[in-house]
Design a protein around this motif. Structure first.
Motif, mmCIF file in Angstrom:
data_model
loop_
_atom_site.group_PDB
_atom_site.id
_atom_site.type_symbol
_atom_site.label_atom_id
_atom_site.label_comp_id
_atom_site.label_asym_id
_atom_site.label_seq_id
_atom_site.Cartn_x
_atom_site.Cartn_y
_atom_site.Cartn_z
ATOM 1 N N GLU A 100 32.208 75.482 27.462
ATOM 2 C CA GLU A 100 31.614 74.258 26.921
ATOM 3 C C GLU A 100 30.476 74.634 25.973
ATOM 4 O O GLU A 100 29.640 75.476 26.308
ATOM 5 N N VAL A 101 30.464 74.004 24.807
ATOM 6 C CA VAL A 101 29.443 74.313 23.793
ATOM 7 C C VAL A 101 28.767 73.023 23.333
ATOM 8 O O VAL A 101 29.445 72.002 23.122
ATOM 9 N N ALA A 122 34.868 73.722 33.196
ATOM 10 C CA ALA A 122 34.653 74.827 32.243
ATOM 11 C C ALA A 122 34.283 76.120 32.968
ATOM 12 O O ALA A 122 33.690 76.104 34.052
ATOM 13 N N ALA A 123 34.608 77.236 32.324
ATOM 14 C CA ALA A 123 34.304 78.564 32.872
ATOM 15 C C ALA A 123 32.873 78.973 32.536
ATOM 16 O O ALA A 123 32.354 79.946 33.099
ATOM 17 N N GLY A 124 32.236 78.257 31.621
ATOM 18 C CA GLY A 124 30.870 78.579 31.222
ATOM 19 C C GLY A 124 30.364 77.520 30.275
ATOM 20 O O GLY A 124 31.116 76.639 29.862
ATOM 21 N N GLU A 125 29.093 77.641 29.915
ATOM 22 C CA GLU A 125 28.463 76.616 29.075
ATOM 23 C C GLU A 125 27.364 77.271 28.248
ATOM 24 O O GLU A 125 26.622 78.107 28.766
ATOM 25 N N VAL A 126 27.282 76.897 26.965
ATOM 26 C CA VAL A 126 26.160 77.327 26.129
ATOM 27 C C VAL A 126 25.686 76.090 25.377
ATOM 28 O O VAL A 126 26.478 75.423 24.700
ATOM 29 N N GLY A 130 21.532 75.180 18.840
ATOM 30 C CA GLY A 130 22.028 74.879 17.493
ATOM 31 C C GLY A 130 23.326 75.638 17.243
ATOM 32 O O GLY A 130 24.072 75.927 18.191
ATOM 33 N N PRO A 131 23.598 76.010 15.982
ATOM 34 C CA PRO A 131 24.842 76.720 15.668
ATOM 35 C C PRO A 131 25.013 78.018 16.469
ATOM 36 O O PRO A 131 26.126 78.455 16.740
ATOM 37 N N GLN A 132 23.882 78.595 16.862
ATOM 38 C CA GLN A 132 23.936 79.840 17.627
ATOM 39 C C GLN A 132 24.632 79.634 18.987
ATOM 40 O O GLN A 132 25.164 80.593 19.561
ATOM 41 N N SER A 133 24.679 78.402 19.469
ATOM 42 C CA SER A 133 25.402 78.124 20.730
ATOM 43 C C SER A 133 26.844 78.607 20.621
ATOM 44 O O SER A 133 27.405 79.159 21.577
ATOM 45 N N VAL A 136 26.974 82.548 20.670
ATOM 46 C CA VAL A 136 26.763 83.074 22.026
ATOM 47 C C VAL A 136 28.001 82.799 22.890
ATOM 48 O O VAL A 136 28.441 83.641 23.674
ATOM 49 N N ALA A 137 28.598 81.613 22.707
ATOM 50 C CA ALA A 137 29.826 81.283 23.466
ATOM 51 C C ALA A 137 30.959 82.228 23.088
ATOM 52 O O ALA A 137 31.750 82.646 23.952
#
Ligand code: DQA
Length: 144
Positions: A100-101, A122-126, A130-133, A136-137
């Motif tokens: 999830e972003v 979801a298996a994860g979340e960031v 901002g756009p960096q999310s 990192v995802a």
């Protein structure tokens, strides 16, 4: 061949750049796609970046990610994050991990954004970077 990562974007994210820039910043979705393509090259991944304002398209693309053998999906479902049991079921219906972003941090915003149906599967979340999310995802997806 590089592993494929789907990057799926939901409603109103086509307007990034001009949409509430105080919340979402000034980068367009095309610019974010460019950042992801650059990072993907370093990580030996291939990204397929898509956007739709229609919930069913996102469901279809989640199914397609599985059919195409994608390594992971990055999903910014926009407002459908907070409403869509269909997306929750779709994520549960596939074996492909979904991260999830969000550009903003929904947990610090209106109460109706505090529920995430996407997050229930979801298996994860960031979020909140901002756009960096997205970048990192993608790094999280590479490490899966
Ligand atoms: C968003 C957060 C959602 O609450 C909102 O509906 C969006 C964008 C984000 O990226 O911060 O459309 O997903």
């Amino acid at each position: 061949m590089s592993d494929l990562v789907y990057v799926l974007n939901g409603p109103n994210l086509n307007l990034l750049g001009t949409r509430e820039p105080d919340i979402y910043g000034s980068a367009t979705l095309d610019e974010i796609a460019g950042m992801l393509e650059d990072r993907a090259r370093d990580l030996d991944l291939e990204v397929d970046v898509r956007q739709s304002n229609h919930e069913g398209h996102l469901v279809d693309w989640l199914h397609e990610a599985q059919a195409e053998g994608a390594k992971a999906v990055l999903l910014n479902a926009g407002a459908y994050t907070h409403t869509s049991i269909a997306l929750l079921d779709a994520i549960r219906s596939i074996a492909v991990p979904v991260i999830e972003v969000h550009l903003s941090d929904p947990a610090t915003r209106e109460a109706f954004r505090h529920v995430s149906y996407v997050g229930m599967a979801a298996a994860g979340e960031v979020k909140g970077l901002g756009p960096q999310s997205y970048v990192v995802a993608l790094e999280k997806a590479a490490a899966l």
